[in-house]
Design a protein around this motif. Structure first.
Motif, PDB file in Angstrom:
ATOM      1  N   GLU A   5       1.979   6.729  -6.832  1.00 42.66           N
ATOM      2  CA  GLU A   5       1.125   7.665  -7.135  1.00 42.66           C
ATOM      3  C   GLU A   5       1.524   9.101  -6.891  1.00 42.66           C
ATOM      4  N   GLU A   6       2.121   9.418  -5.832  1.00 43.35           N
ATOM      5  CA  GLU A   6       2.792  10.775  -5.466  1.00 43.35           C
ATOM      6  C   GLU A   6       3.732  11.189  -6.646  1.00 43.35           C
ATOM      7  N   LYS A   7       4.463  10.199  -7.074  1.00 40.33           N
ATOM      8  CA  LYS A   7       5.551  10.457  -7.892  1.00 40.33           C
ATOM      9  C   LYS A   7       5.039  10.796  -9.311  1.00 40.33           C
ATOM     10  N   GLN A   8       3.929  10.081  -9.606  1.00 39.56           N
ATOM     11  CA  GLN A   8       3.385  10.307 -10.924  1.00 39.56           C
ATOM     12  C   GLN A   8       2.701  11.684 -10.970  1.00 39.56           C
ATOM     13  N   GLU A   9       2.094  12.089  -9.787  1.00 34.06           N
ATOM     14  CA  GLU A   9       1.536  13.261  -9.664  1.00 34.06           C
ATOM     15  C   GLU A   9       2.750  14.634  -9.998  1.00 34.06           C
ATOM     16  N   ARG A  39       0.815  -1.114  -0.123  1.00 33.11           N
ATOM     17  CA  ARG A  39      -0.053   0.125  -0.029  1.00 33.11           C
ATOM     18  C   ARG A  39       0.915   1.215  -0.151  1.00 33.11           C
ATOM     19  N   LEU A  40       1.903   1.175   0.683  1.00 29.42           N
ATOM     20  CA  LEU A  40       2.862   2.564   0.795  1.00 29.42           C
ATOM     21  C   LEU A  40       3.545   2.491  -0.495  1.00 29.42           C
ATOM     22  N   VAL A  41       3.949   1.516  -1.161  1.00 25.88           N
ATOM     23  CA  VAL A  41       4.671   1.612  -2.271  1.00 25.88           C
ATOM     24  C   VAL A  41       3.782   2.241  -3.230  1.00 25.88           C
ATOM     25  N   LEU A  42       2.333   1.847  -3.398  1.00 30.42           N
ATOM     26  CA  LEU A  42       1.639   2.054  -4.331  1.00 30.42           C
ATOM     27  C   LEU A  42       0.979   3.784  -4.456  1.00 30.42           C
ATOM     28  N   GLU A  43       1.143   3.938  -2.820  1.00 31.00           N
ATOM     29  CA  GLU A  43       0.932   5.618  -2.718  1.00 31.00           C
ATOM     30  C   GLU A  43       2.151   6.193  -3.127  1.00 31.00           C
ATOM     31  N   GLU A  44       3.249   6.010  -2.791  1.00 34.47           N
ATOM     32  CA  GLU A  44       4.476   6.734  -3.146  1.00 34.47           C
ATOM     33  C   GLU A  44       4.581   6.988  -4.691  1.00 34.47           C
TER      34      GLU A  44
END
Length: 112
Positions: free
Chosen positions: A70-74, A63-68
């Motif tokens: 998404e943040e990087k993609q943003e 979950r943390l990796v996926l959140e990170e």
């Protein structure tokens, strides 16, 4: 003296005990086989709990990796937008840039 226990088992379970005990089996008696099976069950139960904890840890990590991600993609989208705006401003004439200064830069690159 150890406590005694009487249990009822089905035919399939009885076959397993018979195969595992006696002259041809791994255990001297059915009682010894049952004691061993109970010990093995306890060990497997502990391993199962450890596996559950590890699965939960891995889910949290995922979950943390996926959140990170998404943040990087943003962040990448933001940088690309800023780069596009900078390129638009660099190509625009002085009158267009003055207009943008007053009204803001259009989103789709209109007003060049």
């Amino acid at each position: 003296m150890c406590p005694r226990l009487t249990v009822t088992i089905n035919d399939e379970q009885m076959e397993i005990l018979e195969k595992k005990s006696g002259d041809s089996g791994e255990y001297d008696s059915m009682s010894e086989a049952v004691r061993h099976f109970i010990s093995e069950y306890e060990a497997l139960e502990e391993e199962l709990e450890e596996a559950r904890v590890e699965i939960e840890r891995l889910r949290n990590e995922k979950r943390l990796v996926l959140e990170e991600r998404e943040e990087k993609q943003e962040l990448v989208r933001y940088v690309e937008t800023e780069r596009t705006l900078t390129e638009q401003k660099a190509r625009a004439g002085i009158v267009t840039r003055a207009k943008w200064w007053l009204t803001g830069v259009p989103d789709s690159g209109e007003g060049k």
